[in-house]
Motif scaffolding. Structure first.
Motif, PDB file in Angstrom:
ATOM      1  N   TRP A  48      33.304  11.331  61.214  1.00 13.30           N
ATOM      2  CA  TRP A  48      32.977  10.634  62.457  1.00 13.30           C
ATOM      3  C   TRP A  48      34.199   9.870  62.949  1.00 13.30           C
ATOM      4  CZ3 TRP A  48      29.705  10.567  66.322  1.00 13.30           C
ATOM      5  CH2 TRP A  48      29.658   9.477  67.176  1.00 13.30           C
ATOM      6  N   PRO A  50      35.183   7.305  65.774  1.00 15.08           N
ATOM      7  CA  PRO A  50      34.572   6.461  66.813  1.00 15.08           C
ATOM      8  C   PRO A  50      35.447   6.366  68.052  1.00 15.08           C
ATOM      9  CG  PRO A  50      35.544   5.100  65.110  1.00 15.08           C
ATOM     10  CD  PRO A  50      35.701   6.523  64.643  1.00 15.08           C
ATOM     11  N   GLY A 155      31.843   8.634  70.273  1.00 20.72           N
ATOM     12  CA  GLY A 155      32.620   9.172  69.177  1.00 20.72           C
ATOM     13  C   GLY A 155      32.481  10.670  69.075  1.00 20.72           C
TER      14      GLY A 155
END
Length: 616
Positions: A48, A50, A155
Motif C-alpha cells: 500500500w 499512501p 493511495g
C-alpha cells in the motif's frame, strides 16, 4: 491502528516531555512521522502506497466500464453495492469524473496474473486487472473498504495472491446442508477472495434412481448454486468418494459391494475388481457433468481399507497380479482403479483430485502424474515425495478441519504459529513450488453434534484465516485479536443472509394444517432455531436407521419426546411459506408432512409436499 502502535507512540511522547523538562534550552529531538497504515481488508493489503486526500463514495457515484468484460464485473458490483445498502449505482461508458469507480481490464498487464489487481484511490477510484477475475477481486476489496465508511484513504495497491487454490471443502455427503447455508458460504468465500469450493454430495440421479436415498440435491438446486459460484468466481468442484465411503450410492446395489472371504458384504466399499463397478462410477461422473461446470473431478480415494485388511479380500490380490504380474500387491489394484478414473476424467477434459492417505507406499504401480493430491494425513509417502512424483499438491491438513460435533481447528493457535500452506501434516516444505494452495474442511462425523448455524460460528474465523494465509502474509497483525478485528471491520459479504433470525416471537401457538392442529410453546434456541413444546414433550425426529447418529430416512416420525435443550433433533426451523410456515428439522433438513393415518413424518420436499402450518 493496533494496540502495540498506540503504546509505541505513547512511549515516544513521554520520553520527549521528559527531555523538555530537563532542559528547555536543548533543541527538541526530531520525531519521524509514522507511515499511514494500509486500509483494513481481509486478506490484508501487503503493498500500500499512501497519497494525500481520500476518495468519497456518494450519491453521484457511477461505475465506469467500457468493454463487455468490464460491464459484467461492474454489473455484479452494482448489485452488491445495492445489497450492502449503498444505493443504486449506474453502469456507464465513457470518461470518469470525480467520485466515479472505474473498472478496467487490460490483458497486457500480465504482471498482475490471472487474479491480481491494482487499486488506486483519489478523486476517483479505479480497479485495473489483466482478467475479469482480477477485476472482480479488486471490487471485493472496494466493498470491504466501503463497509467501513464512504471515504477511502487515497493511495495505491497492487494485490496478487501467493497461491492459486484457496478453498473450503464441505461434506454434504450424508448430512444434508441447506442451500441458503451453501449460498452464504459462496458469497463469503468470494468476499475474502477464496476461489475453490469442494462439495462432496449426492445429486438426485435420473440414471440410477435406486441410489436416491435422502441426502441428495436436485439438479436444479445445483445448477443455481453453480451459477452463483460462476458469477462470484468460486469454482465448485464435485466429489463422489470412491472406492471407499460409497454407502450412500451402494445401499441398494449389493451386487457392487465388496465381499470378504466369509461372504460378508461391505456396503461402503465398491468392488474394484468388477468391470460393472467402474461403469457405474463413471456413469455418475457423466451425470454430474450435466450440472457441474468445474474443470476438476474429486474422487476422494481415502480410507478404502479403513479398519480392515486386504487379506480378507483375495480377489483384489488376484486382480492386481492378473493385471500387473506376480510381484503386484493388493494396493496396486487400488491404484489401478484411481488411474482408470484419471484416464476417464482426462478424456472428459477434467483433472483428477484425490486425498493422500491411500498412497501408503505399499504399491508397485504409481498414481498417474498430474493427479492433484490433497494432503490431509501423515502417512508413509510424504509431501516432498508426492511433489517429486509429479503431483500438484494441496494442503488440506487435519489441523484445518472443523468436524461437526468434534474437533475444531485451533485458528488462533495457527495464526500465532504463522501457519502457511507449506506446513503439511508430518512435513514442512522449504518452498512454495508445486503447492497449489490450501483449504479448510468441514466434516459431519457426528451429524447431530452441531447445527448448521453452530458450525457457521466456528467457520467464519477459520475462513478468514485461510483466506489470509493463502493470499498473502499469514501474520499481518501482531496479535490474533487484531486480526479478528479485521473480520469485524469488513463484516459479512453483500447478500449474506442471517440464518439465525426466527420469523415469530416466542409464545404459545396453535399449529393448523389441513384437518390437523396442535398447540405448542415456541421458544427460540441460542443458535437461531426453535423448540416446539407440546403438553406431551418437545417435537423430535426419532426412529429408523441412524447414519452419523442421525435418522436420515424419509418417513421417520416426528413426535413429542422428553425435552432436552442439548438434543439438536428437537430444534426446528420455521421456514416461511405462502400462508404460513414449514417445520424443517435443523439436523435432517426434512420438513414435516402429515401421513394418511395422521402421523407427523419427515420427507424431502420433492418426495412429499411439506405441510404448511398456520400459526395463530
Amino acid at each position: 491502528m493496533n494496540e502495540g502502535s498506540l503504546m509505541r507512540r505513547h512511549s515516544r511522547l513521554v520520553g520527549a516531555l521528559a527531555v523538555l523538562a530537563l532542559s528547555l534550552a536543548a533543541p527538541a529531538p526530531a520525531v519521524a512521522a509514522e507511515e499511514p497504515a494500509a486500509p483494513v481488508t481481509v486478506p490484508a493489503l501487503a503493498d500500500w502506497t499512501p497519497a494525500s486526500g481520500s476518495y468519497h463514495y456518494g450519491t453521484r457515484t457511477r461505475l465506469v466500464a467500457d468493454g463487455a468484460t468490464e460491464r459484467r464485473v461492474a454489473g455484479t458490483l452494482a448489485d452488491d453495492l445495492r445489497a450492502a445498502g449503498h444505493g443504486r449505482v449506474p453502469v456507464v461508458p465513457g470518461g470518469a469524473r470525480a467520485g466515479d469507480i472505474v473498472i478496467d481490464v487490460q490483458p497486457s498487464r500480465t504482471s498482475l496474473g490471472a487474479e491480481g489487481y491494482e487499486l488506486r484511490a483519489g478523486k476517483r477510484l479505479s480497479v485495473t486487472a489483466a482478467t475479469d477475475t482480477g477485476a472482480f477481486y479488486g471490487t471485493r476489496t472496494l466493498l470491504q473498504l466501503l463497509a467501513q465508511g464512504d471515504r477511502v484513504p487515497a493511495g495505491r495497491t497492487v494485490d496478487v495472491p501467493r497461491y492459486k487454490e484457496r478453498g473450503v471443502g464441505v461434506c454434504a455427503c450424508y448430512i444434508h446442508v441447506s442451500m441458503p447455508w451453501l449460498e452464504n458460504l459462496v458469497r463469503e468465500m468470494a468476499y475474502h477472495r477464496l476461489n475453490q469450493l469442494l462439495l462432496e454430495l449426492k445429486v438426485k440421479s435420473d440414471t440410477h434412481p435406486e441410489a436416491n436415498t435422502w441426502g441428495y440435491y436436485t439438479k436444479d438446486e445445483i445448477r443455481r448454486l453453480v451459477a452463483l459460484g460462476e458469477r462470484y468466481h468460486v469454482e465448485i468442484i464435485p466429489e463422489i468418494n470412491s472406492p471407499g465411503h460409497m454407502d450412500p450410492w451402494l445401499e441398494n446395489r449389493p451386487d457392487l459391494q465388496l465381499t470378504d472371504s466369509d461372504g460378508n458384504r461391505q456396503p461402503s466399499r465398491l468392488d474394484i475388481t468388477r468391470p460393472e463397478s467402474f461403469t457405474y462410477y463413471t456413469s455418475l461422473i457423466d451425470e454430474y457433468a450435466q450440472v457441474f461446470t468445474a474443470t476438476s473431478w474429486h474422487m476422494g480415494a481415502d480410507e478404502y481399507m479403513l479398519g480392515s485388511d486386504f487379506a480378507k479380500y483375495p480377489q483384489i490380490l488376484k486382480y492386481a497380479r492378473d493385471t500387473y504380474g506376480p510381484d503386484a500387491t493388493p494396493q496396486d489394484a487400488f491404484i489401478d482403479f484411481v488411474n482408470r478414473v484419471h484416464a476417464y476424467t482426462a478424456g472428459k477434459g477434467k483433472r483428477l483430485r484425490i486425498w493422500n492417505d491411500g498412497l501408503t507406499g505399499a504399491n508397485t504401480v504409481q498414481v498417474a502424474a498430474g493427479t492433484t493430491v490433497e494432503h490431509w494425513l501423515n502417512v508413509a509417502t510424504k509431501p516432498s515425495r508426492l511433489l517429486a512424483q509429479g503431483h500438484p499438491l494441496m494442503n488440506a491438513a487435519y489441523a484445518l478441519y472443523l468436524v461437526r460435533g468434534g474437533f475444531h481447528s485451533d485458528t488462533e493457535g495457527l495464526y500465532d504459529q504463522r501457519w502457511d500452506p507449506r506446513s503439511f501434516e508430518g512435513e514442512k516444505l522449504a518452498s512454495r513450488e508445486g503447492i497449489t494452495g490450501a483449504k479448510i474442511s468441514l466434516w459431519p462425523d457426528n451429524g447431530r453434534g452441531e447445527t448448521e448455524n453452530e458450525v457457521a460460528v466456528a467457520l467464519w474465523p477459520a475462513l478468514r484465516h485461510i483466506a489470509q494465509a493463502t493470499w498473502g502474509d499469514p501474520h499481518p497483525d501482531d496479535t490474533y485479536g487484531a486480526f479478528v478485528a479485521r473480520g469485524t471491520a469488513v463484516g459479512h459479504a453483500p447478500g449474506w443472509r442471517d440464518l439465525t433470525r426466527v420469523p415469530v416471537a416466542d409464545g404459545s401457538y396453535t399449529f393448523q394444517t389441513g384437518g390437523r392442529s396442535f398447540t405448542a410453546e415456541v421458544a427460540r434456541t441460542a443458535d437461531g432455531y426453535v423448540t416446539v413444546r407440546t403438553a406431551d414433550g418437545c417435537l423430535e425426529v426419532r426412529g429408523g436407521k441412524l447414519t452419523l447418529n442421525v435418522p436420515l430416512q424419509p418417513g421417520v416420525e416426528a413426535a413429542p419426546r422428553t425435552c432436552d435443550p442439548a438434543n439438536t433433533l428437537q430444534r426446528w426451523q420455521l421456514e416461511p411459506a405462502a400462508g404460513g410456515h414449514r417445520l424443517v428439522n435443523a439436523i435432517t433438513r426434512m420438513a414435516v408432512s402429515v401421513s394418511d393415518d395422521g402421523r407427523f413424518v419427515q420427507y424431502p420436499p420433492d418426495r412429499r409436499t411439506p405441510a404448511v402450518w398456520h400459526l395463530s
